[in-house]
Design a protein around this motif. Structure first.
Motif, PDB file in Angstrom:
ATOM      1  N   LYS A  22       0.839  -1.191   0.000  1.00 28.94           N
ATOM      2  CA  LYS A  22       0.000   0.000   0.000  1.00 28.94           C
ATOM      3  C   LYS A  22       0.879   1.246   0.000  1.00 28.94           C
ATOM      4  N   SER A  23       0.724   2.011  -1.048  1.00 28.05           N
ATOM      5  CA  SER A  23       1.557   3.203  -1.177  1.00 28.05           C
ATOM      6  C   SER A  23       0.896   4.386  -0.488  1.00 28.05           C
ATOM      7  N   ARG A  24       1.674   5.169   0.161  1.00 27.32           N
ATOM      8  CA  ARG A  24       1.195   6.396   0.787  1.00 27.32           C
ATOM      9  C   ARG A  24       1.791   7.629   0.103  1.00 27.32           C
ATOM     10  N   LYS A  25       2.298   7.400  -1.101  1.00 26.89           N
ATOM     11  CA  LYS A  25       2.971   8.478  -1.808  1.00 26.89           C
ATOM     12  C   LYS A  25       2.093   9.114  -2.881  1.00 26.89           C
ATOM     13  N   GLY A  26       0.787   8.771  -2.898  1.00 27.99           N
ATOM     14  CA  GLY A  26      -0.112   9.337  -3.892  1.00 27.99           C
ATOM     15  C   GLY A  26      -0.331  10.825  -3.673  1.00 27.99           C
ATOM     16  N   CYS A  27      -0.947  11.460  -4.668  1.00 23.56           N
ATOM     17  CA  CYS A  27      -1.180  12.895  -4.576  1.00 23.56           C
ATOM     18  C   CYS A  27      -2.342  13.198  -3.641  1.00 23.56           C
ATOM     19  N   GLY A  28      -2.459  14.437  -3.233  1.00 24.88           N
ATOM     20  CA  GLY A  28      -3.474  14.835  -2.268  1.00 24.88           C
ATOM     21  C   GLY A  28      -4.888  14.659  -2.765  1.00 24.88           C
ATOM     22  N   ASN A  29      -5.136  14.962  -4.041  1.00 23.96           N
ATOM     23  CA  ASN A  29      -6.498  14.848  -4.556  1.00 23.96           C
ATOM     24  C   ASN A  29      -6.945  13.403  -4.665  1.00 23.96           C
ATOM     25  N   CYS A  30      -6.060  12.495  -5.059  1.00 28.56           N
ATOM     26  CA  CYS A  30      -6.423  11.072  -5.127  1.00 28.56           C
ATOM     27  C   CYS A  30      -6.698  10.525  -3.728  1.00 28.56           C
ATOM     28  N   LYS A  31      -5.917  10.941  -2.745  1.00 30.53           N
ATOM     29  CA  LYS A  31      -6.190  10.522  -1.374  1.00 30.53           C
ATOM     30  C   LYS A  31      -7.544  11.038  -0.916  1.00 30.53           C
ATOM     31  N   LEU A  32      -7.855  12.258  -1.302  1.00 28.92           N
ATOM     32  CA  LEU A  32      -9.127  12.838  -0.904  1.00 28.92           C
ATOM     33  C   LEU A  32     -10.292  12.061  -1.503  1.00 28.92           C
ATOM     34  N   ARG A  33     -10.142  11.611  -2.741  1.00 34.12           N
ATOM     35  CA  ARG A  33     -11.199  10.862  -3.428  1.00 34.12           C
ATOM     36  C   ARG A  33     -11.142   9.374  -3.130  1.00 34.12           C
ATOM     37  N   ARG A  34     -10.065   8.934  -2.428  1.00 35.82           N
ATOM     38  CA  ARG A  34      -9.870   7.521  -2.071  1.00 35.82           C
ATOM     39  C   ARG A  34      -9.824   6.632  -3.314  1.00 35.82           C
ATOM     40  N   VAL A  35      -9.009   7.057  -4.259  1.00 38.45           N
ATOM     41  CA  VAL A  35      -8.767   6.266  -5.461  1.00 38.45           C
ATOM     42  C   VAL A  35      -7.271   6.057  -5.587  1.00 38.45           C
ATOM     43  N   LYS A  36      -6.899   5.017  -6.330  1.00 35.58           N
ATOM     44  CA  LYS A  36      -5.486   4.695  -6.482  1.00 35.58           C
ATOM     45  C   LYS A  36      -4.817   5.709  -7.392  1.00 35.58           C
ATOM     46  N   CYS A  37      -3.723   6.213  -6.929  1.00 32.79           N
ATOM     47  CA  CYS A  37      -2.942   7.187  -7.699  1.00 32.79           C
ATOM     48  C   CYS A  37      -1.797   6.469  -8.390  1.00 32.79           C
ATOM     49  N   ASP A  38      -1.573   6.773  -9.679  1.00 34.33           N
ATOM     50  CA  ASP A  38      -0.461   6.136 -10.388  1.00 34.33           C
ATOM     51  C   ASP A  38       0.873   6.786 -10.074  1.00 34.33           C
ATOM     52  N   GLU A  39       0.824   7.879  -9.278  1.00 32.56           N
ATOM     53  CA  GLU A  39       2.018   8.559  -8.775  1.00 32.56           C
ATOM     54  C   GLU A  39       2.896   9.143  -9.871  1.00 32.56           C
ATOM     55  N   THR A  40       2.277   9.410 -11.022  1.00 34.93           N
ATOM     56  CA  THR A  40       3.020  10.065 -12.097  1.00 34.93           C
ATOM     57  C   THR A  40       3.271  11.514 -11.706  1.00 34.93           C
ATOM     58  N   LYS A  41       4.481  11.968 -11.903  1.00 34.16           N
ATOM     59  CA  LYS A  41       4.832  13.333 -11.549  1.00 34.16           C
ATOM     60  C   LYS A  41       5.257  14.103 -12.794  1.00 34.16           C
ATOM     61  N   PRO A  42       4.975  15.399 -12.839  1.00 33.08           N
ATOM     62  CA  PRO A  42       4.448  16.229 -11.741  1.00 33.08           C
ATOM     63  C   PRO A  42       2.935  16.165 -11.581  1.00 33.08           C
ATOM     64  N   ARG A  43       2.217  15.467 -12.483  1.00 34.57           N
ATOM     65  CA  ARG A  43       0.766  15.417 -12.427  1.00 34.57           C
ATOM     66  C   ARG A  43       0.300  14.013 -12.774  1.00 34.57           C
ATOM     67  N   CYS A  44      -0.432  13.377 -11.845  1.00 35.58           N
ATOM     68  CA  CYS A  44      -0.885  12.013 -12.090  1.00 35.58           C
ATOM     69  C   CYS A  44      -1.973  11.996 -13.156  1.00 35.58           C
ATOM     70  N   TYR A  50      -9.310  14.649 -14.850  1.00 36.58           N
ATOM     71  CA  TYR A  50     -10.398  15.423 -14.272  1.00 36.58           C
ATOM     72  C   TYR A  50     -10.156  16.918 -14.303  1.00 36.58           C
ATOM     73  N   GLY A  51      -8.984  17.324 -14.764  1.00 43.18           N
ATOM     74  CA  GLY A  51      -8.732  18.750 -14.916  1.00 43.18           C
ATOM     75  C   GLY A  51      -8.482  19.482 -13.628  1.00 43.18           C
ATOM     76  N   VAL A  52      -7.943  18.785 -12.620  1.00 47.20           N
ATOM     77  CA  VAL A  52      -7.626  19.435 -11.358  1.00 47.20           C
ATOM     78  C   VAL A  52      -6.122  19.417 -11.166  1.00 47.20           C
ATOM     79  N   SER A  53      -5.643  20.333 -10.338  1.00 50.88           N
ATOM     80  CA  SER A  53      -4.207  20.380 -10.086  1.00 50.88           C
ATOM     81  C   SER A  53      -3.794  19.200  -9.223  1.00 50.88           C
ATOM     82  N   CYS A  54      -2.527  18.864  -9.287  1.00 47.06           N
ATOM     83  CA  CYS A  54      -2.003  17.685  -8.596  1.00 47.06           C
ATOM     84  C   CYS A  54      -0.939  18.143  -7.607  1.00 47.06           C
ATOM     85  N   ASP A  55      -1.035  17.657  -6.378  1.00 49.16           N
ATOM     86  CA  ASP A  55      -0.136  18.125  -5.326  1.00 49.16           C
ATOM     87  C   ASP A  55       0.393  16.938  -4.535  1.00 49.16           C
TER      88      ASP A  55
END
Length: 505
Positions: A22-44, A50-55
């Protein structure tokens, strides 16, 4: 001898479970939505879709829909989806089934309905508002809005704020900054969110009422509900030490609250408005709030380098009233007006309470309020001295006469939130002066007959039967037929509603 059954969990090939970390390195918005983040940087990929910024580092609020001040999703597109469109089955490959030796096409499963972007965005905003940290006391959740849910309807209101209402607050130079910054701050500060919704709905009511009173009343009621919530949350924030991250939102809320307070007028006709109505503690609250905004300014300090309002704040602080006083020459005033307001060559804002208001009003000569110069008119409300405000509270007629001039100027302007109070209370002030003093002419005769100047701190004027004015059988003051004529000034301007020129020039 029968074979002994062998448990497959004990013998046989070893079953290997696919390892999962279980990765805890996902972006803030994916954590907020409780979905798996692919952790692509600078923007997943999910945030990009969805057209939102990635942090990733937590330097921004949990939800940031406003990239450079505008929503990056279509808030009005009901069923959009970031995924590729579903392809239709080709005619030559239509599945079939046999029934009674007949070839009947098998039903084609309907494509899965794509998720609504609007609903997803509204859910994210709601989660962000609920997750907003307490201002000071971690055990208190008064600032949170667990009893209120942010919906797609509120997204539409925010859109109207960005595209319409925000341009009516401040001037054309400040509007873009307000649009960019305030929209960004609303997602992590519930008190500001409710204030934005309230002011926008108040604007909706103003636009709708001439066409549909029922719709206008609906918007008005919804506006007051959000205003009530915003006020409770805001008071809680101000009653505790304000964290640095709250300072910009606090200042933005104060600015919007000032506009809403001026726009909201409970009376529907002049007879019900101040100063004609019975006195109440809430009288002139719109003016008293200007003092509160000064205190908020000191607490929030938008001039600090890290403030998102830094540029605007520096321009506002560049205004120096002392320069106005030094440059202003009140020798142009007619003799009777000098006598009425006690203006002498030695008059200064320090020794004459009417001096600075007259100087500020004279600067507005020939101007009609619009998005480019509205700040010039608002300075009258912000910079008039406390002693002059006290004179208004006791209904000093000379102070009311100057306030009437300002109201009449606002009445003919563009900013919607200035018009209703200017019309209603302006007419009420005019009626009050005519009833108790015979208007400007009666005031002038009275002060001429007194033969003395009324300076700051002296007793308020009598409200009945001024010297130089007569009364008819009904008790209403009439005009002294033998009184000398005076040059056209405030009185002629009041009577001619179409003339918004300065009465003292």
């Amino acid at each position: 001898m029968p074979a002994v059954p062998v448990s497959r969990f004990q013998d046989g090939p070893e079953r290997k479970r696919k390892p999962h970390a279980k990765s805890r390195k996902g972006c803030g918005n994916c954590k907020l939505r409780r979905v798996k983040c692919d952790e692509t940087k600078p923007r997943c990929k999910r945030c990009a879709a969805y057209g939102v910024s990635c942090d990733y580092d937590g330097s921004r609020p949990s939800l940031d829909l406003a990239a450079q001040g505008s929503f990056q999703v279509d808030l009005f597109h009901q069923e959009s989806s970031p995924s590729a469109p579903t392809s239709k089955p080709k005619p030559n490959h239509t599945p079939t089934c046999h029934t009674d030796n007949a070839m009947i096409p098998a039903p084609i499963p309907a494509p899965e309905k794509p998720p609504s972007v609007r609903k997803t965005v509204a859910s994210m905003v709601n989660a962000s508002l609920q997750a907003a940290p307490p201002a000071s006391d971690s055990t208190s959740n008064v600032h949170q809005v667990h009893y209120w849910t942010f919906t797609e309807e509120h997204l539409d209101i925010l859109k109207r704020f960005q595209e319409r209402t925000v341009s009516t607050i401040g001037n054309s130079q400040t509007a873009p900054t307000y649009r960019d910054c305030i929209s960004h701050l609303t997602f992590s500060h519930p008190f500001l969110m409710h204030m934005v919704l309230s002011l926008t709905l108040m604007h909706d009511a103003h636009l709708s009422t001439p066409h549909s009173e029922d719709l206008g009343a609906k918007y008005h009621h919804a506006s007051l509900q959000h205003w009530n919530t915003a006020t409770k949350l805001f008071k809680h924030v101000l009653s505790n030490p304000i964290p640095p991250s709250y300072r910009d939102a606090v200042w933005a809320t104060g600015a919007l609250l000032g506009a809403a307070s001026f726009a909201y007028v409970e009376a529907s006709k002049p007879e019900q408005a101040w100063p004609l109505k019975p006195s109440e503690p809430t009288d002139l609250d719109w003016l008293k709030l200007s003092e509160g905004k000064k205190a908020i300014w000191q607490v929030a300090d938008p001039t600090r380098p890290d403030s998102i309002f830094h540029g605007i704040a520096l321009k506002m602080t560049a205004i120096k009233v002392s320069d106005w006083v030094a440059e202003s020459d009140l020798s142009f005033l007619p003799h009777h007006l000098k006598q009425l307001f006690g203006i002498t060559p030695q008059s200064t804002p320090q020794n004459n309470v009417y001096c600075l208001p007259i100087i500020m009003l004279s600067r507005l000569h020939g101007l009609t309020p619009n998005s480019d110069n509205v700040v010039e008119f608002l300075l009258f409300m912000a910079l008039i001295p406390p002693d002059f405000k006290n004179m208004l509270e006791i209904k000093d007629p000379r102070a009311l006469l100057l306030l009437l001039w300002w109201f009449r100027k606002l009445e003919h302007g563009d900013p919607w939130w200035l018009i209703k109070r200017a019309k209603l209370e302006g007419r009420a002030v005019e009626m009050w002066l005519e009833t108790y003093y015979g208007g400007e002419a009666g005031l002038t005769r009275m002060y001429a007959s007194l033969g003395q100047m009324h300076h700051l701190g002296q007793q308020a004027l009598p409200k009945r039967s001024p010297v130089g004015a007569s009364q008819d059988a009904s008790g209403r003051q009439g005009r002294d037929e033998g009184a000398a004529t005076f040059p056209p000034s405030v009185e002629s301007w009041i009577k001619d509603r179409s003339n918004a020129g300065c009465p003292v020039q």
